[in-house]
Design an enzyme around this catalytic site. Structure first.
Site, PDB file in Angstrom:
ATOM      1  N   ARG A  73      12.028  -5.760   4.778  1.00  0.00           N
ATOM      2  CA  ARG A  73      11.832  -4.303   4.702  1.00  0.00           C
ATOM      3  C   ARG A  73      12.793  -3.586   5.655  1.00  0.00           C
ATOM      4  O   ARG A  73      13.025  -4.030   6.772  1.00  0.00           O
ATOM      5  CB  ARG A  73      10.392  -3.944   5.068  1.00  0.00           C
ATOM      6  N   LYS A 109       0.838  -1.209   0.000  1.00  0.00           N
ATOM      7  CA  LYS A 109       0.000   0.000   0.000  1.00  0.00           C
ATOM      8  C   LYS A 109       0.872   1.259   0.000  1.00  0.00           C
ATOM      9  O   LYS A 109       0.665   2.182  -0.789  1.00  0.00           O
ATOM     10  CB  LYS A 109      -0.933   0.017   1.236  1.00  0.00           C
ATOM     11  N   ARG A 145      11.592  -2.409  11.210  1.00  0.00           N
ATOM     12  CA  ARG A 145      10.487  -2.013  12.090  1.00  0.00           C
ATOM     13  C   ARG A 145      10.233  -3.123  13.110  1.00  0.00           C
ATOM     14  O   ARG A 145      10.242  -4.293  12.752  1.00  0.00           O
ATOM     15  CB  ARG A 145       9.217  -1.798  11.252  1.00  0.00           C
ATOM     16  N   ARG A 148      -9.592   0.404   8.671  1.00  0.00           N
ATOM     17  CA  ARG A 148      -9.117  -0.957   8.887  1.00  0.00           C
ATOM     18  C   ARG A 148     -10.152  -1.806   9.607  1.00  0.00           C
ATOM     19  O   ARG A 148      -9.905  -2.985   9.878  1.00  0.00           O
ATOM     20  CB  ARG A 148      -7.890  -0.888   9.765  1.00  0.00           C
ATOM     21  N   ARG A 161      -0.325  -9.650  12.963  1.00  0.00           N
ATOM     22  CA  ARG A 161      -0.919  -8.587  12.124  1.00  0.00           C
ATOM     23  C   ARG A 161      -1.771  -9.197  11.020  1.00  0.00           C
ATOM     24  O   ARG A 161      -2.817  -8.660  10.661  1.00  0.00           O
ATOM     25  CB  ARG A 161       0.194  -7.708  11.526  1.00  0.00           C
TER      26      ARG A 161
END
Ligand code: AP5
Length: 210
Positions: free
Chosen positions: A123, A13, A156, A88, A167
């Site tokens: 990431r 996203k 992160r 969400r 998640r």
């Protein structure tokens, strides 16, 4: 144009939001980025949100709804905006309706769970400006520091595999119902997000132009 980017954590996203910002010259609003910024600045919101983010849980609806309500009043949203990571939950989507916000399109980026785990474990984000990289798919020039501001790249905390699994569980339970919510309203455009970034970008821009 008022857009929503929907999809699992790590579906891409944020990556696609950057492209649309340049294409349509409208701002991207990421509730995740706003919350992380508050965490860095140790504001009241940041302190409230920390335990939820660290556990891979959602921050309470009333907190994120208040953030969006305030942000959408800013001048740069007059000609449209991209919501990245909001809504969400169904109550968050209903809150947008209650604010009188008309959404033109909802782009749902679909990626299988197995791919998400490898994307998020690779990431790296800039600790100062939050620019996002990937060790294989989008490395920074030296692999260690941000190409934009030179600060250190970090992983992160919520990209740790155990937190990613949580998640994903939360996504399937609380966010996936929004696919039907927006499909029933004729707003949903599904984009295949499995392949290279450029392939997803082509499909995303085609959905916007449709
Ligand atoms: P948030 O920051 O919104 O996290 P997220 O939705 O889980 O999104 P991500 O940033 O992880 O993924 P993305 O889809 O943007 O993927 P990206 O483009 O970076 O939220 C974090 C937390 O804040 C939540 O868990 C929650 O606690 C809280 N929160 C936020 N909003 C909330 C709300 N509305 N309500 C309640 N709580 C809220 O891509 C991922 C990686 O893959 C990158 O490294 C990228 O380079 C790479 N990549 C992207 N596309 C491709 C591709 N096609 N091929 C290969 N690699 C790719």
């Amino acid at each position: 144009m008022n857009l929503i980017l929907l999809g699992a954590p790590g579906a891409g996203k944020g990556t696609q939001a950057e492209v649309i910002v340049n294409h349509l010259s409208i701002p991207a609003i990421s509730t995740g980025n706003i919350i992380r910024e508050s965490l860095r600045n140790e504001t009241e919101l940041g302190l409230k949100a920390k335990k939820y983010i660290d556990e891979g849980a959602l921050v309470p609806d009333e907190v994120v709804i208040a953030i969006i309500k305030e942000r959408l009043l800013e001048d740069d949203c007059k000609n449209g905006f991209i919501l990245d990571g909001f809504p969400r939950t169904v109550p968050q989507a209903e809150a947008l309706d209650a604010m009188g916000v008309v959404i033109d399109k909802v782009i749902d980026i679909e990626v299988e769970d197995e791919k998400i785990i490898s994307r998020l474990s690779g990431r790296r984000v800039c600790k100062d400006c939050s620019a996002s990289y990937h060790i294989d798919y989008k490395p920074s020039k030296d692999g260690k520091t941000c190409d934009l501001c030179g600060a250190e790249l970090i992983c992160r905390k919520d990209d740790h595999p155990d937190t990613v699994l949580e998640r994903l569980r939360v996504y399937h339970d609380q966010t996936e119902p929004l696919i039907k919510f927006y499909k029933d309203r004729g707003k949903l455009f599904v984009v295949h997000g499995q392949e290279k970034v450029e392939d997803t970008t082509k499909l995303t821009l085609a959905a916007i132009e449709e």
